[in-house]
Every structure is written in C-alpha cells, then in structure tokens.
Write an enzyme that holds these catalytic residues in place. Structure first.
Site, PDB file in Angstrom:
ATOM      1  N   ASP A   9       1.310  -1.467   0.090  1.00 57.74           N
ATOM      2  CA  ASP A   9       0.493   0.138   0.120  1.00 57.74           C
ATOM      3  C   ASP A   9       0.962   0.953   0.340  1.00 57.74           C
ATOM      4  OD1 ASP A   9      -2.830   0.732   2.087  1.00 57.74           O
ATOM      5  OD2 ASP A   9      -1.962   1.917   0.513  1.00 57.74           O
ATOM      6  N   ASP A 110      -3.324   2.449  -6.414  1.00 59.35           N
ATOM      7  CA  ASP A 110      -1.881   2.386  -4.989  1.00 59.35           C
ATOM      8  C   ASP A 110      -1.708   0.811  -3.811  1.00 59.35           C
ATOM      9  OD1 ASP A 110      -4.556   2.806  -4.137  1.00 59.35           O
ATOM     10  OD2 ASP A 110      -3.467   4.216  -2.300  1.00 59.35           O
ATOM     11  N   GLU A 111      -2.235   0.130  -4.881  1.00 60.67           N
ATOM     12  CA  GLU A 111      -2.985  -1.232  -3.946  1.00 60.67           C
ATOM     13  C   GLU A 111      -2.373  -2.381  -4.373  1.00 60.67           C
ATOM     14  OE1 GLU A 111      -5.983  -1.833  -1.174  1.00 60.67           O
ATOM     15  OE2 GLU A 111      -5.963   0.644  -0.780  1.00 60.67           O
TER      16      GLU A 111
END
Length: 385
Positions: A9, A110-111
């Site tokens: 993350d 973003d993960e």
DNA sequence: TCTGGGGTCCTAGGACCC
DNA sequence: TCTGGGGTCCTAGGACCC
C-alpha cells in the site's frame, strides 16, 4: 499448505507522488509539512483527496471539505492532482511488486496483493518485504507499507498498522493479540452504517464480532454479509489473488455544481457533458451498453436514480443522452434544486456487429460521425499532454 | 464544516413465464 | 374461480471500497 500473501500500500499515495514530482522541480518535501491534495482548491465544494502525515496529525482527513481543513490549519498547503503522473507512479510501483511475484492482483491505483507462497522458500518473508519496500523507496522515491499474512484479509489489515514505511505481519496465530482489540470499524467492509448497527448491540471490537452469534449477526446485516464478517473477524479468508484484471461492468460520470441548480438549461448542459464523457470511454474500450441510468442528488444528499434498457446495445452519445433526458423528469420533480447530476451505462457487451435496423433513426449516421470527431479531438488533446 | 468522483456487490419487490 | 412453486429479468436503493 500455508499461503504467504503480501499487501503493498503506497503511503498517502497522491500526496507522496505529488511530493516526488515537486522535489524533482526543486521544491522542498511537502510530506514533511501539513499539506493536502485536492480537486479545485478555489471551489468551496472540493474535498481532500490525500493528506500528509503532519496534516493528519492535526486532524485533517481524506474526504474532508477543504474549507473545513483550512479552518483547522490556515497555513495548510493545498496542491492539485496530476493524473497522468499518478498513473506513471502506479505503473512503476506495480512493476516492482510484480518482479517479486507474478501472482499479483491490483486492488486499486496504489494497492496490490502478491502471492509469495512459492517465493518465500528459505528466506524470511519479513526480510523480503523489507527489501521490496526499500527498493520502491530507492528507485521511485516514495514509501509503502507491506502487510504480510496467510490470506488477503490479514495482509490488508496488517498493512494498515503503523505507517509509513513499515512492514507488519498478521499471521493467524497473531489475530487474537493484534486484531481482536481493534475497533470493529477497522475491519475491512465495516463502514459507518455497519459500525453503528454493531455498536448499538454492544459489538465494539473485532474480537467481540468474532465471538458473536452468527444467527444474531444474520438478523442484523443479512446472511451473506454476516457470514463474511464473522469469517473475517476470525481472520479467515479463502479468496484467491486474482491475476486476471476484471473487465469493467459499468461506466459512469457525475458533476457536482458549485451551487445547487434549478435551471433546466444548466442541468441539460451538465447531462450533455457527462454523456459525452461516458460514451467516449465505452467507445475507447470497445463496449456497447444496454442499460442507461441517470441520477440527481439533492442538497440533503438524497439520490433519485432511474434506469432503462435500450433497444439495442449502443455506444452513440446522442442515443445515451436521449435516454437520460427521457429519464430526467422521472427522477426530478423540476422544482427541487439539484446538487449533482450523473449518468451511467451498464450491461456491457463487445458486440461489434453494427445492428442495422430498418427503423434506424436516419440521423444515426450523423450522430456516429459527430462521435468520431469528438473521439479524434479528445485523442489529440491527450497526445499533446 | 458541510461533504468529489468512480466503481462493486447485495437485497427486495414486482413482472412475467412455465 | 382460485391456486403453488421456481426461475429470470428489471428496478431502486443501500452499503462498501479507494
């Protein structure tokens, strides 16, 4: 066999990515001061997309109105986002993660999850995770958290522990000690409403949820959700790391007006704009849609939504717009000011055969030509950037 | 203080068919 | 004249995620 899953993350992604870009332009590091990324800072209705850790320490949160944050911290630095740059950063980040394991599921910009079961043979997972996070920091200039667990749920929960730039484990044997004391809201899929419902019946921690009676939970939130919450609170999750990227099931666009609107001309203009956006996006991805929906949102945030089926799957802006225009009077009484308007399409197919109906609107060729020009313009604009 | 934009999935009721 | 049960599709609304 015990699985080993990583959840990676990016810490305050949009803010970190903006910071990296600004550092390259000679600015100081905005991650070290109270700063936020927001849409249009001059718009009273814009909200915070990402906040730096110093900003968070002052109580500024994501999704908070900018005006409110400014009251908390008048010297707050507000920067606007740069999607093209964010996409580049995301690709770099995913690329590094993929080099650790090809069994990768991108969960958002973003993960991601990676399945490390067959990569962590002799080596300690934490050592590998440390190397991964340091490689991202060294090569791309931003930090990530890595959560390690025996399934996706535990890995995701672990990555949410102390930030930034940290590696945490959450093995099944650690669930009782690390996860059960947490408030129920911290469990994935427990949002505001579910939290209210659970706490009103005395379930305040994940541990209490784990030990709650399943029949009782079913009465509270329905059987499917109850079963999932109960499993997850006990640290169990069987879902695999999905390497195939799922095709989109719907496309939508919406616009919030800077002031609530009543004038049908303004409202139609907004509807036209969102129809152009949505139709362009499905054409770009070679889809046609059979369901058109539109909604209006009022100042109290209540939503009125209407949908309908088209005769044949379509990607023509004018057809989609006309369906939405037809639905508008069903959704809106014409008297209540509108805060936001939106349009969506779903029931998508890749049908490429153009259906020739004997009764096809003679204007259809003109509509398609209009769309072709629109798409061309849009492409040119993107190429210039 | 006054709340963006883009998605996914679930539920429940009604229509309609066999 | 009144009736069961199952399946599918559509619709509206609600909850969650980032």
């Amino acid at each position: 066999m015990k699985r080993i899953i990583f959840h990676i993350d990016v810490n305050s992604a949009f803010l970190s990515w903006t910071a990296v870009k600004m550092l390259g332009e000679g600015h100081s590091d905005i991650r070290l001061i109270p700063s936020v990324v927001s849409g249009d800072p001059s718009d009273r209705r814009s909200i915070i997309t990402a906040a730096s850790i110093p900003a968070k320490k002052l109580g500024i949160k994501t999704a908070q109105p900018v005006s409110m944050a400014l009251r908390t911290c008048p010297s707050l630095l507000i920067v606007s986002g740069d999607w093209a740059w964010y996409k580049q950063c995301s690709q770099g980040f995913i690329g590094i993660c993929r080099s650790y394991s090809p069994v990768l599921e991108q969960f958002s910009i973003d993960e991601c999850f990676i399945d490390m079961t067959f990569r962590c043979g002799k080596e300690d997972p934490v050592t590998i995770a440390m190397r991964l996070k340091d490689e991202v920091k060294g090569k791309l200039g931003f930090t990530v958290n890595v959560g390690i667990g025996s399934n996706k749920l535990l890995a995701k929960m672990a990555s949410d522990f102390e930030k930034p730039d940290k590696v945490h484990t959450l093995w099944e044997s650690e669930v009782e000690q690390k996860m059960w004391p947490l408030p129920v809201r911290d469990l994935l899929w427990v949002g505001k409403k579910t939290e209210e419902r659970l706490t009103s019946y005395g379930i305040r921690t994940i541990g209490q949820l784990a030990k709650a009676d399943l029949a009782f939970l079913t009465r509270l939130v329905g059987s499917k959700f109850a079963a999932q919450l109960h499993e997850n609170a006990n640290g169990r999750d069987r879902s695999p790391v999905e390497t195939e990227t799922q095709e989109a099931k719907s496309y939508s666009a919406e616009r919030t007006f800077s002031k609530d609107l009543l004038d049908p001309k303004d409202i139609d203009k907004a509807l036209f704009n969102v129809a152009c956006i949505v139709a362009h996006r499905i054409r770009k991805d070679k889809f046609r849609a059979s369901t058109v929906s539109m909604f209006v949102k009022y100042k109290d945030f209540s939503v009125s939504q209407k949908q309908c089926q088209t005769d044949i799957p379509t990607d023509v802006t004018a057809v989609i717009l006309n369906e939405a225009r037809r639905l508008l009077p069903e959704a809106w009484d014409g008297k209540t000011p509108i805060r936001q308007i939106g349009l969506g399409v779903s029931k998508l197919t890749h049908d490429s055969a153009i259906q020739m109906s004997l009764f096809e609107d003679p204007k259809m060729e003109y509509y398609r030509e209009w769309d072709r020009k629109y798409d061309e313009e849009k492409l040119k604009k993107n190429a210039d950037r």
